[in-house]
Design a protein around this motif. Structure first.
Motif, short mmCIF file in Angstrom:
data_model
loop_
_atom_site.label_atom_id
_atom_site.label_comp_id
_atom_site.label_asym_id
_atom_site.label_seq_id
_atom_site.Cartn_x
_atom_site.Cartn_y
_atom_site.Cartn_z
N LEU A 1 0.76 -1.15 0.00
CA LEU A 1 -0.03 0.03 -0.09
C LEU A 1 0.93 1.52 0.05
CD1 LEU A 1 -2.84 -1.13 2.56
CD2 LEU A 1 -2.67 -1.17 -0.24
N TRP A 2 1.72 1.42 0.82
CA TRP A 2 2.63 2.59 0.97
C TRP A 2 3.74 2.29 1.65
CZ3 TRP A 2 -2.50 3.17 3.10
CH2 TRP A 2 -2.59 3.26 4.49
N GLN B 1 -1.82 3.12 -9.16
CA GLN B 1 -1.72 2.61 -10.72
C GLN B 1 -2.98 2.32 -11.32
OE1 GLN B 1 -0.36 -1.54 -9.61
NE2 GLN B 1 1.31 -0.62 -8.21
N VAL B 2 -4.07 2.68 -10.76
CA VAL B 2 -5.43 2.70 -11.45
C VAL B 2 -5.55 4.11 -12.06
CG1 VAL B 2 -7.80 2.15 -11.21
CG2 VAL B 2 -6.34 0.80 -10.00
N ASN B 3 -5.15 5.08 -11.38
CA ASN B 3 -5.49 6.54 -11.78
C ASN B 3 -4.33 7.31 -11.04
OD1 ASN B 3 -6.59 9.25 -11.69
ND2 ASN B 3 -8.42 8.55 -12.68
N CYS C 1 -9.87 2.36 -2.35
CA CYS C 1 -9.01 3.59 -2.79
C CYS C 1 -9.50 4.66 -2.61
CB CYS C 1 -8.44 3.43 -4.17
SG CYS C 1 -7.53 1.90 -4.42
N GLY C 2 -9.02 5.73 -1.91
CA GLY C 2 -9.39 7.35 -1.95
C GLY C 2 -10.19 7.40 -0.56
N SER C 3 -10.73 6.48 0.16
CA SER C 3 -11.51 6.69 1.15
C SER C 3 -10.90 6.83 2.66
CB SER C 3 -12.42 5.35 1.46
OG SER C 3 -11.94 4.22 1.67
N TRP C 4 -11.40 7.75 3.41
CA TRP C 4 -10.82 7.89 4.86
C TRP C 4 -11.87 8.23 5.75
CZ3 TRP C 4 -7.93 13.19 5.17
CH2 TRP C 4 -7.21 13.35 6.61
N PRO C 5 -12.30 7.01 6.34
CA PRO C 5 -13.53 7.11 7.25
C PRO C 5 -12.77 7.26 8.79
CG PRO C 5 -13.24 4.80 6.87
CD PRO C 5 -12.16 5.54 5.95
N ALA C 6 -13.45 7.84 9.71
CA ALA C 6 -13.24 7.82 11.14
C ALA C 6 -14.13 7.95 12.28
CB ALA C 6 -12.00 9.06 11.14
N TRP D 1 -1.71 9.00 -1.82
CA TRP D 1 -1.94 8.33 -3.06
C TRP D 1 -0.83 7.69 -3.82
CZ3 TRP D 1 -6.66 6.49 -4.41
CH2 TRP D 1 -6.89 6.41 -5.84
N GLY D 2 0.03 8.70 -4.21
CA GLY D 2 1.04 8.20 -5.21
C GLY D 2 2.25 7.19 -4.49
N GLN D 3 1.91 6.88 -3.30
CA GLN D 3 2.73 5.70 -2.62
C GLN D 3 1.77 4.51 -2.61
OE1 GLN D 3 3.50 7.97 1.06
NE2 GLN D 3 5.07 9.20 0.00
N THR D 4 0.75 4.44 -3.15
CA THR D 4 -0.15 3.17 -2.93
C THR D 4 -0.28 2.57 -4.46
OG1 THR D 4 -2.18 4.27 -3.51
CG2 THR D 4 -1.29 4.57 -1.06
N SER D 5 -0.80 1.27 -4.14
CA SER D 5 -1.12 0.69 -5.46
C SER D 5 -2.32 1.33 -6.11
CB SER D 5 -1.53 -0.85 -5.12
OG SER D 5 -2.34 -1.02 -4.40
N CYS D 6 -2.97 2.20 -5.32
CA CYS D 6 -4.48 2.63 -6.20
C CYS D 6 -3.78 3.67 -7.07
CB CYS D 6 -5.12 3.68 -4.93
SG CYS D 6 -5.65 2.78 -3.57
#
Length: 338
Positions: free
Chosen positions: A13-14, A307-309, A139-144, A300-305
């Motif tokens: 992931l990162w 690679q999709v966008n 990818c992109g989500s951040w719940p808390a 974002w840029g340090q994750t596999s996500c």
């Protein structure tokens, strides 16, 4: 979930996660909330409040505010949330989710979501949240799920449940004014310390965190494991956080007579080194789901996500179907005196 920075290592992931949770407390129209705690003349762990589908909207304010963590999100008001089906009671349970149908402009206001804050604030308490479902690992989500005081960071913040992207390991984090440097409390903790020793590093933005060692403590893996319970014990001597899969929830929690002394080693055990009575005061309970922003967008840029966008905002804008499981289904939140 206010502006925090933590470093976590998660395979695939990162390499270095910059976590910046969800913003200091919001007080509508400059008002304050009811404050509970400290002088309760009840037995140890006496029930103060129960939040569930029977009283949720009477106990929480729905906050249609600009995201303090700069997320690609549009927090809607209570009428919009209900009309869009983003907030509803299902029997005694509560559903809170996000828009899963709209393809958006990545330069627009963001994906519609719900952010709520309890009308009542607390001073030292045992908080037990029973989740049938938490927002999935997307990818992109951040719940808390967290607690925060009105004068941030001077009155503190406790992030009980939080993560981003495809993570399955929860991270618990404290944010304060400088000078709160908690050691591991008596009895130890099962998680690992991440980032800063001082919870007030960077003026409170960085925080001090503990990453769970349990791979089913967050997101999709939490749901696949049958849901579960998070419990946070906040006293004058420290803050402890436990996670229990549904099948492992102690009987004393289920029967309404919680006894943390019987729960075993907590995931996070913030102990000596902080004046908890001064650094954490008048905390409200908050739930939210945001996207991208300071933490999820920053990593974002340090994750596999990526690679999709290559853009977090563009991905969230163009993939509404990816967030079909980005919702809370809450059985209850119970607050006990300590």
């Amino acid at each position: 979930m206010s502006l925090k920075r933590s470093i976590a290592t998660l395979p695939l992931l990162w390499l270095c996660a910059t976590a910046i949770p969800a913003g200091s407390g919001w007080w509508p129209n400059g008002t304050s909330s009811d404050i509970v705690g400290g002088d309760f003349n009840t037995a140890a762990y006496g029930l103060i409040d129960t939040y569930d589908g029977t009283n949720w909207l009477n106990m929480f304010d729905v906050q249609a505010i600009t995201d303090p963590t700069h997320g690609f999100v549009e927090y809607v008001n209570v009428q919009q949330a209900q009309q869009l089906g983003l907030l509803r009671a299902q029997g005694s349970q509560v559903y809170m989710g996000v828009d899963t149908t709209s393809v958006l402009n990545p330069n627009g206001p963001g994906r519609k979501s719900v952010r709520i804050q309890s009308k009542r604030a607390y001073n030292q308490a045992l908080v037990i949240a029973d989740f049938a479902h938490v927002p999935g690992s997307n990818c992109g989500s951040w719940p808390a799920f967290w607690m925060v005081g009105p004068n941030w960071p001077n009155q503190g913040e406790i992030d009980i449940y939080e993560g981003v992207h495809l993570n399955t390991y929860n991270q618990a984090t404290l944010h304060t004014s400088p000078g709160c440097v908690p050691s591991v409390g008596p009895g130890g903790e099962t998680g690992r310390r991440v980032a800063n020793a001082d919870c007030g590093t960077g003026g409170g933005f960085n925080g001090c965190g503990v990453e769970s060692n349990n791979p089913t403590s967050y997101g999709t893996a939490f749901n696949a494991n049958g849901g579960g319970v998070y419990a946070a014990l906040w006293t004058n001597s420290g803050i402890k956080i436990w996670y229990f899969a549904s099948r492992d929830v102690p009987a004393n929690i289920r029967n309404g007579n919680p006894d943390p002394s019987l729960w075993g080693t907590p995931a996070a055990n913030f102990g000596p080194g902080c004046d908890y009575g001064t650094k954490f005061r008048d905390l409200n309970i908050v739930f939210d789901i945001t996207f991208c922003g300071d933490w999820a967008g920053g990593t974002w840029g340090q994750t596999s996500c990526a690679q999709v966008n290559p853009s977090c905002n563009a991905y969230v804008a163009s993939q509404p179907q990816s967030f079909a499981d980005s919702y809370w289904m809450i059985n209850s939140v119970k607050v006990y005196s300590v």
